[in-house]
Design a protein around this motif. Structure first.
Motif, mmCIF file in Angstrom:
data_model
loop_
_atom_site.group_PDB
_atom_site.id
_atom_site.type_symbol
_atom_site.label_atom_id
_atom_site.label_comp_id
_atom_site.label_asym_id
_atom_site.label_seq_id
_atom_site.Cartn_x
_atom_site.Cartn_y
_atom_site.Cartn_z
ATOM 1 N N PHE A 285 -25.814 -0.535 -39.033
ATOM 2 C CA PHE A 285 -24.371 -0.175 -37.836
ATOM 3 C C PHE A 285 -24.920 1.221 -37.274
ATOM 4 O O PHE A 285 -24.484 2.541 -37.867
ATOM 5 N N CYS A 288 -22.148 4.653 -37.711
ATOM 6 C CA CYS A 288 -22.126 4.482 -38.622
ATOM 7 C C CYS A 288 -23.260 5.038 -39.528
ATOM 8 O O CYS A 288 -22.803 5.773 -40.627
ATOM 9 N N HIS A 290 -24.530 3.446 -41.841
ATOM 10 C CA HIS A 290 -24.551 2.485 -42.378
ATOM 11 C C HIS A 290 -25.849 1.153 -42.692
ATOM 12 O O HIS A 290 -25.493 0.781 -41.402
ATOM 13 N N CYS A 292 -26.891 -2.075 -44.673
ATOM 14 C CA CYS A 292 -26.550 -2.349 -45.902
ATOM 15 C C CYS A 292 -26.474 -4.023 -46.207
ATOM 16 O O CYS A 292 -26.289 -4.374 -47.014
ATOM 17 N N ALA A 298 -24.950 -9.743 -41.104
ATOM 18 C CA ALA A 298 -24.104 -8.796 -40.171
ATOM 19 C C ALA A 298 -22.752 -9.659 -38.938
ATOM 20 O O ALA A 298 -22.355 -7.972 -38.499
ATOM 21 N N THR A 301 -19.327 -10.192 -39.233
ATOM 22 C CA THR A 301 -18.228 -9.272 -39.583
ATOM 23 C C THR A 301 -17.594 -8.892 -38.371
ATOM 24 O O THR A 301 -17.008 -8.756 -38.295
ATOM 25 N N LYS A 304 -17.819 -5.253 -37.722
ATOM 26 C CA LYS A 304 -17.527 -3.859 -38.175
ATOM 27 C C LYS A 304 -18.133 -4.066 -39.465
ATOM 28 O O LYS A 304 -18.810 -4.628 -40.586
ATOM 29 N N CYS A 305 -18.141 -2.902 -39.559
ATOM 30 C CA CYS A 305 -19.284 -2.046 -41.186
ATOM 31 C C CYS A 305 -18.225 -2.010 -42.415
ATOM 32 O O CYS A 305 -17.707 -2.001 -42.610
ATOM 33 N N CYS A 308 -17.626 1.273 -44.514
ATOM 34 C CA CYS A 308 -16.658 1.960 -43.996
ATOM 35 C C CYS A 308 -15.447 1.792 -43.081
ATOM 36 O O CYS A 308 -14.762 2.101 -42.209
ATOM 37 N N SER A 312 -18.694 -1.168 -35.122
ATOM 38 C CA SER A 312 -20.072 -0.209 -34.254
ATOM 39 C C SER A 312 -20.720 -1.608 -34.274
ATOM 40 O O SER A 312 -20.579 -2.741 -34.837
ATOM 41 N N TYR A 314 -24.684 -3.281 -34.519
ATOM 42 C CA TYR A 314 -25.392 -2.973 -35.296
ATOM 43 C C TYR A 314 -26.746 -3.338 -34.507
ATOM 44 O O TYR A 314 -26.616 -4.791 -33.623
#
Length: 320
Positions: A285, A288, A290, A292, A298, A301, A304-305, A308, A312, A314
Motif C-alpha cells: 500500500f 502507508c 505496509h 502484508c 488486496a 479490500t 484500505k490497508c 492501519c 491507499s 496498492y
C-alpha cells in the motif's frame, strides 16, 4: 346417487350415524337462484364487479389495472339425485368446498363514457364527473369502465362430493334439510376433506396424487438447497479454523526455536498474506508502506490497508 364410504362411521347425533364418503349425482333444487344478467339457473351464484382503469407507473408509462369493488357468493338449498330421483343427498355450505369451479355465464364491460351518459344529464352531474375525471388523471389514474362477471353451479350438473354423510332419521316435517326419512346430508367434516368437483372420483384421486408428488419434489429441492448452503458455510468455518490453527502452530514453533528447516518455515510464515494465510504477500500500500497481503486479497479490500485502515492505492511487487 352413488356413494362410496371411505372411513369408519362415527356418531353424528341421536339416532344418526355419519361417515366420510364420496357421492356423485345431478345437482337439483326446488328454489334455484337466478342470475342478474342471464336467465340461467343454479344453486351457487357468484357475482364479481371490478373497476378497470389505467395507472401511471414511476416510468411515466400507463398500465392497465383493476380493483375488485364487490365479490359475493349466494347459495340456496340443494341436493344430489340419481337418474330415478329415488335418493337425495342434501349438501350444506357447498360454496366453501375445495375444488369448486363455477361455470362462467356472463362477462360484461361498461365503459366510463356510457356510465356517465346514463346519469341524469344535468349540468351539475356533468361538472362533477369532469372534476372527478380530472382529479383522477392528475393522480395518475384514468378510469376506463366497470367489468361484471357471474358464475354459477347450474342445475343438472353432475358433480362428485366428498365429505361427511349422515342419514337423517328424524321425521320432523319442519326441517328443511331432513326431507323424508331416507334422505342424507353431506357437509364439511370436523376433520377431513370436503370437495365438490365436476371430476369423477378416479380423476379427483389422480389429480390429488399429482399435486402431492409435485409438492414432494418441491420440498426435496428446498431440502437439498438448504443442506448445500449449510454444508458450504460449515466447510468455510472449518477451513478458517484450520488456517488459524496452522498460523498459531507456526508462531509457537518460532517462539520455541528450532533447526534450519524450522527457520525456513518461519521465514515462509512471516511472508504469508494476513488475509488468506496461504499465499505469499506481494502487494504494498503506497501511502502507508505496509506490505502484508497478496494481490488477490488486496483487490478485495476496497483500497484500505488492513494494518492501519487508511485508504491507499496498492501495487504489486515483483522480486528480482
Amino acid at each position: 346417487s352413488s356413494s362410496s364410504s371411505s372411513s369408519s362411521s362415527s356418531s353424528g347425533g341421536k339416532g344418526a350415524r355419519s361417515s366420510l364418503a364420496s357421492v356423485s349425482g345431478r345437482v337439483c333444487s326446488e328454489t334455484p337462484l337466478k342470475c342478474e344478467n342471464v336467465p340461467d339457473l343454479g344453486v351457487i351464484h357468484r357475482s364479481i364487479t371490478k373497476e378497470v382503469f389505467m395507472k401511471k407507473n414511476d416510468k411515466g408509462e400507463w398500465k392497465r389495472d383493476n380493483s375488485t369493488v364487490t365479490d359475493f357468493t349466494r347459495e340456496t338449498q340443494w341436493h344430489l339425485e340419481d337418474g330415478g330421483g329415488k335418493a337425495k343427498v342434501h349438501v350444506k355450505d357447498g360454496k366453501g368446498a375445495t375444488g369448486l369451479q363455477l361455470k362462467a355465464v356472463f362477462i360484461g364491460f361498461e365503459s366510463e363514457g356510457s356510465s356517465a351518459a346514463g346519469s341524469d344529464g344535468s349540468d351539475i352531474s356533468i361538472a362533477a364527473n369532469l372534476i372527478k375525471a380530472g382529479a383522477d388523471f392528475w393522480q395518475g389514474v384514468k378510469k376506463i369502465g366497470t367489468e361484471k362477471s357471474e358464475g354459477i353451479l347450474p342445475l343438472g350438473t353432475t358433480v362428485t362430493c366428498v365429505g361427511e354423510v349422515s342419514k337423517q332419521v328424524s321425521s320432523s316435517p319442519a326441517s328443511s334439510w331432513s326431507g323424508s326419512t331416507n334422505d342424507y346430508v353431506l357437509q364439511r367434516p370436523i376433520r377431513g376433506p370436503f370437495y365438490i368437483t365436476t371430476q369423477t372420483m378416479p380423476e379427483l384421486i389422480q389429480s390429488l396424487s399429482r399435486s402431492s408428488k409435485r409438492w414432494l419434489y418441491v420440498g426435496l429441492g428446498f431440502t437439498c438447497l438448504g443442506s448445500y448452503l449449510i454444508g458450504r458455510k460449515l466447510f468455510k468455518a472449518v477451513m478458517v479454523e484450520w488456517r488459524k490453527k496452522q498460523f498459531r502452530d507456526a508462531i509457537r514453533k518460532k517462539r520455541e526455536g528450532g533447526g534450519e528447516e524450522e527457520e525456513e518455515e518461519e521465514k515462509t510464515t512471516e511472508k504469508t498474506c494476513v488475509a488468506c494465510m496461504e499465499n505469499k504477500y506481494d502487494t504494498v500500500f503506497t501511502n502507508c508502506g505496509h506490505m502484508c497481503m497478496c494481490y488477490a486479497c488486496a483487490s478485495k479490500t476496497n483500497g484500505k490497508c488492513p494494518i492501519c485502515r487508511e485508504p491507499s492505492p496498492y501495487k504489486r511487487v515483483y522480486e528480482a
